[in-house]
Design a protein around this motif. Structure first.
Motif, PDB file in Angstrom:
ATOM      1  N   UNK A 103      59.809  36.812  30.566  1.00  0.00           N
ATOM      2  CA  UNK A 103      61.138  36.422  31.011  1.00  0.00           C
ATOM      3  C   UNK A 103      61.175  36.285  32.538  1.00  0.00           C
ATOM      4  N   UNK A 104      61.748  35.188  33.008  1.00  0.00           N
ATOM      5  CA  UNK A 104      61.844  34.967  34.445  1.00  0.00           C
ATOM      6  C   UNK A 104      60.604  34.363  35.054  1.00  0.00           C
ATOM      7  N   UNK A 105      59.562  34.165  34.222  1.00  0.00           N
ATOM      8  CA  UNK A 105      58.328  33.580  34.741  1.00  0.00           C
ATOM      9  C   UNK A 105      57.459  34.609  35.429  1.00  0.00           C
ATOM     10  N   UNK A 106      56.208  34.231  35.644  1.00  0.00           N
ATOM     11  CA  UNK A 106      55.245  35.137  36.267  1.00  0.00           C
ATOM     12  C   UNK A 106      54.285  34.345  37.130  1.00  0.00           C
ATOM     13  N   UNK A 107      53.819  34.985  38.179  1.00  0.00           N
ATOM     14  CA  UNK A 107      52.716  34.459  38.961  1.00  0.00           C
ATOM     15  C   UNK A 107      51.468  35.232  38.585  1.00  0.00           C
ATOM     16  N   UNK A 108      50.389  34.521  38.327  1.00  0.00           N
ATOM     17  CA  UNK A 108      49.142  35.162  37.925  1.00  0.00           C
ATOM     18  C   UNK A 108      48.124  34.858  39.014  1.00  0.00           C
ATOM     19  N   UNK A 109      47.715  35.885  39.733  1.00  0.00           N
ATOM     20  CA  UNK A 109      46.921  35.738  40.950  1.00  0.00           C
ATOM     21  C   UNK A 109      45.506  36.242  40.740  1.00  0.00           C
ATOM     22  N   UNK A 110      44.531  35.421  41.107  1.00  0.00           N
ATOM     23  CA  UNK A 110      43.140  35.865  41.105  1.00  0.00           C
ATOM     24  C   UNK A 110      42.642  35.927  42.542  1.00  0.00           C
ATOM     25  N   UNK A 111      42.136  37.086  42.942  1.00  0.00           N
ATOM     26  CA  UNK A 111      41.652  37.297  44.299  1.00  0.00           C
ATOM     27  C   UNK A 111      40.131  37.406  44.289  1.00  0.00           C
ATOM     28  N   UNK A 112      39.466  36.267  44.213  1.00  0.00           N
ATOM     29  CA  UNK A 112      38.020  36.231  44.334  1.00  0.00           C
ATOM     30  C   UNK A 112      37.650  35.863  45.759  1.00  0.00           C
ATOM     31  N   UNK A 113      36.629  35.006  45.922  1.00  0.00           N
ATOM     32  CA  UNK A 113      36.365  34.487  47.251  1.00  0.00           C
ATOM     33  C   UNK A 113      37.554  33.678  47.719  1.00  0.00           C
ATOM     34  N   UNK A 114      38.132  32.901  46.785  1.00  0.00           N
ATOM     35  CA  UNK A 114      39.335  32.112  47.013  1.00  0.00           C
ATOM     36  C   UNK A 114      40.471  32.708  46.191  1.00  0.00           C
ATOM     37  N   UNK A 115      41.686  32.690  46.753  1.00  0.00           N
ATOM     38  CA  UNK A 115      42.871  33.136  46.020  1.00  0.00           C
ATOM     39  C   UNK A 115      43.448  31.952  45.266  1.00  0.00           C
ATOM     40  N   UNK A 116      43.595  32.087  43.951  1.00  0.00           N
ATOM     41  CA  UNK A 116      44.293  31.048  43.195  1.00  0.00           C
ATOM     42  C   UNK A 116      45.401  31.677  42.358  1.00  0.00           C
ATOM     43  N   UNK A 117      46.427  30.890  42.104  1.00  0.00           N
ATOM     44  CA  UNK A 117      47.596  31.410  41.397  1.00  0.00           C
ATOM     45  C   UNK A 117      48.060  30.415  40.345  1.00  0.00           C
ATOM     46  N   UNK A 118      48.456  30.960  39.208  1.00  0.00           N
ATOM     47  CA  UNK A 118      49.127  30.195  38.161  1.00  0.00           C
ATOM     48  C   UNK A 118      50.569  30.674  38.082  1.00  0.00           C
TER      49      UNK A 118
END
Length: 387
Positions: free
Chosen positions: A158-173
């Motif tokens: 509910x309300x949506x989510x940000x899904x963050x991966x912190x590897x060498x590069x930061x990417x987010x869904x």
């Protein structure tokens, strides 16, 4: 169907593996996560790999040798997973990204090495590899592919989510129901690792526990220079890598700032760069929950900085949603393998920017005939992970 997912990420430090036993119940795909491991590259191999990466010059001979040596390392990790984790129906090898070609905000090509035939020969199991390029041919960035898993796991939040991966590069869904948008934010650990390694600040090649950053002070002047980077102002979807964010990039920023910082202050500033760029994008996304994975989630300076910069956002680890933070990308590639084996697309166009979703990868047969499951007409809507 038991699938082994394998990846070495942009930190170039080793191979993450995860065995997932998938079963389909209606439109819900259930995945039981079994054996997981992280296998460091041999020190000499990692040194050769890092020395050959852009912007360093290299030769086709070096690329060929690294392709073989990395393939053999992946084969050893796969054999270990097979021995300790039980029988496998399919292995998915992402391999090692050595170049991601982006021009004019469009991905033109990508190169992952680690010859999959070594894995198939050693294990006798068919191998799916070269999983990014098909998305690029359809107009996408070939990244971040983990966005499909994010959408299946958290689409109902509910309300949506940000899904963050912190590897060498930061990417987010960014996930809202069945809609998602994913992209690379910028450096997470890439610049920090480059400085720690080049200056010999410890024997690990990364800021373990954030201790170096915690002992330094952030330079607002250098941070101002770093935040001038045009990439941060490009519209999503977008992708980047160590072709842009490398040691020479740090040296150039220092020169423009006119500063000569102590090592700890430099690491503290690069760590704050990760915090500020990520926090700015999370705030812009307007989500109430941020789910974090990747090596950077084990850095308390980064995590504390994110929580302080995002007071109205619940910041949690992906472990809380069934995807162990250290194994999430390997699980994502196992999922891609299951989808490809059933003739289903392994991308989310909103995540990569492609014209449409595509079935991913190239197959290398194992010891016997290549036998795939019966194709499915529609993909599952939801993924539930358990241990």
């Amino acid at each position: 169907m038991r699938v082994l997912g394998m990846i070495s990420g942009t930190s170039h430090d080793g191979i993450d593996t995860a065995v997932v036993d998938f079963s389909l119940a209606g439109d819900v795909l259930e995945g039981r996560v079994g054996f997981t491991a992280s296998t460091p590259y041999p020190a000499e191999l990692r040194s050769r790999l890092v020395a050959a990466l852009p912007p360093a010059p290299t030769t086709l001979a070096q690329v060929c040798e690294l392709d073989t040596l990395i393939g053999q390392s992946f084969a050893a990790a796969a054999a270990d997973a097979l021995e300790r984790g039980g029988p496998l129906d399919l292995i998915v090898s992402h391999g090692q990204t050595v170049y991601h070609w982006v021009e004019g905000a469009h991905a033109r090509g990508t190169l992952q090495i680690g010859q999959p035939a070594w894995i198939a020969e050693r294990t006798g199991v068919p191998v799916l590899s070269d999983v990014r390029i098909r998305d690029i041919t359809a107009g996408g960035h070939g990244a971040p592919l983990v966005s499909l898993l994010d959408g299946m796991l958290l689409g109902g939040r509910e309300g949506g989510a940000g899904v963050l991966n912190l590897g060498g590069i930061a990417n987010m869904t960014v996930v809202r129901g069945q809609e998602l948008l994913a992209y690379d934010i910028g450096p997470a650990n890439a610049l920090i690792d480059a400085v720690v390694t080049s200056r010999g600040l410890n024997g690990r090649g990364f800021d373990e526990g954030g201790t170096i950053a915690a002992s330094g002070r952030v330079s607002e002047r250098l941070l101002e220079v770093l935040l001038e980077e045009p990439y941060y102002r490009l519209a999503a979807p977008k992708s980047t890598g160590k072709e842009l964010f490398h040691l020479g990039y740090v040296d150039s920023a220092l020169a423009r700032s006119g500063l000569d910082l102590a090592d700890a202050d430099l690491v503290a500033t690069l760590t704050e760069l990760t915090v500020r760029t990520v926090a700015a994008d999370v705030l812009a996304a307007g989500v109430g929950t941020l789910v974090v994975s990747g090596g950077g989630c084990r850095n308390p300076v980064i995590m504390r900085g994110l929580r302080e910069a995002l007071p109205g956002v619940e910041v949690a680890l992906s472990d809380d949603y069934g995807a162990p933070a250290d194994d999430k990308e390997a699980i994502a590639f196992a999922l891609i393998g299951w989808l490809s084996a059933h003739g289903l697309p392994g991308t989310a166009p909103g995540g990569t920017g492609a014209r449409a979703a595509r079935v991913l990868g190239a197959l290398t047969p194992g010891a016997g005939p290549l036998v795939l499951p019966a194709p499915l007409a529609t993909p599952p809507r939801t993924l539930v992970l358990t241990r």
